[in-house]
Design a protein around this motif. Sequence first.
Motif: not given
Length: 529
Positions: A458, A464, A467-468, A470, A481-482, A485
């Motif tokens: 983090e 970040d 998340e992007h 995804q 990525s999903y 997360i």
Amino acid sequence: MNPSVPKNSNSRIQSYKHHGKDLDELRRRRNQYNVSLRKNKRDEQIQFKRNLIVEDSMSDNDDIDDDHEQRRQLNLNEIILKSQNSDLAICFEGVRAARKLLSIDRNPPIDDLIQLNFLPILVQCLTYDQHPELQFEAAWALTNIASGTSQQTQAVADANALPYLLRLLHSPQANVCEQAVWALGNLIGDGPKLRDYAIELGVISPLIEFIQKDIPVTFLRNVTWVIVNLCRHKDPPLPNNSVQDILPALKYLLSFVDVTILVDCTWALAYLLDSGNNIIQLVVEAGLIPQIVKLLNHNEIKIVTAALRAVGNVVTGTDEQTQLVLNQGALNCFSKLLKHPKDKLNKEAVWFLSNITAGNQQQVQAVIDAQLIPDVIHHLQHSEIQTQKEAAWCISNLTMSGSVQQIQYVVQQHIIPALCNLLQQQDSQILQVCLDAIHNILKQTPEENLEPLITEIEECGGLDKIEHLQTHANREIYQQSYEIIEKYFPADNDDDVSSMSQVPRNEEFPFGNNSTNQTVPETNLQFKF
């Protein structure tokens, strides 16, 4: 161990060697990657064709002017007529004039001479044993024609030059032998078809005999270069019996101190070692691995580059073949190689290590014990993109092959920020490799150690970036990525679920901008499941 390895064409890391872990192939063949030095400038490698420039005509301007005047006076048709003359002295004049045109001109009239059916004349001249000077000039002309395009080289082969050039390898005249060797090298270097034809005609035996004789070093360099061309092509590779014939000669040549011979000889071995595990094993059994590893410490960079490619190809093989390289102390050379100012050498060195970390845990530990991981991480952070990609493979392979303790060691070397930083790259492959590494590290980290690892991801901006990703167009990137997360960063999702559970027990729901809660009559609440 069976050296043949099945490939999984549907896997996103299909260019790995199957290593029995997650059904992924962890070791990669160099030809499957655009990071190959062969696809860049060939300044460290061996030209597969060479022409011969007239030396005496380049010595002073008067000679150059004379050549130009001669070309003006003697056109191609006159050259053909002279070359066809039964008087060999006149024939010699014509062939020599043609050879000069082929040697000096920036745009030599190769196609013109081919169309004028000059090649059969040259081949015929190779048979005149009573006139070795004519044989030499004809072989020289054929050498320069065969140094052209593949079509021009094939025209020389179609004129049946190969058998007659091979015959000249037994000429009592050294210059004729050497020129025939040169011409054969250009023909063999054109591709596996002509290579195999030359082998069928028996080219290997006389070449090896030359090596065993006391010949001038310039001649030996040409012989070595032809052997390089025999080894160069791998589609198909050199037949095993031919490899076995050549290996003793290469082993002998490695004992020379001449840089040109050592460079050519080492590249010949590098090409052979890029032809599959069976040929790797032949090289191993010939006892050549210690000599190749020793060359990693040579002070000539061209030799080091060739030796690095050769050992790098060995470690794409089986664990046993890889271990033989490590047993020779190869890793002791890599701290210096990884710090070399030349980017290409760094890239090759990291690629080599990526195939070691794809091995067993003992081999992974050898890389750690050699204290090479910090250098790999440095390249992951600061090198050009292709070297960064190799470094990412190196770490990703380690996270798949290594033990929990070995993976934790890499984490302690601050690998997480370096991997997360690359998640902003546009290259889909490097994104996949870095996500693999991060995901593997998370999966292999004991639960009690997860919190500081998640915090590190983090704080360095990794969350970040993940998340992007995804929303990435590549299905496998956004899916992984999903998954990361969803499993390791569920805080936001938990908040959403928690807020959804905070509904009034009297089943009152707010609607619109009306601040007054409206009660829905129970009689109208009908839910069907």
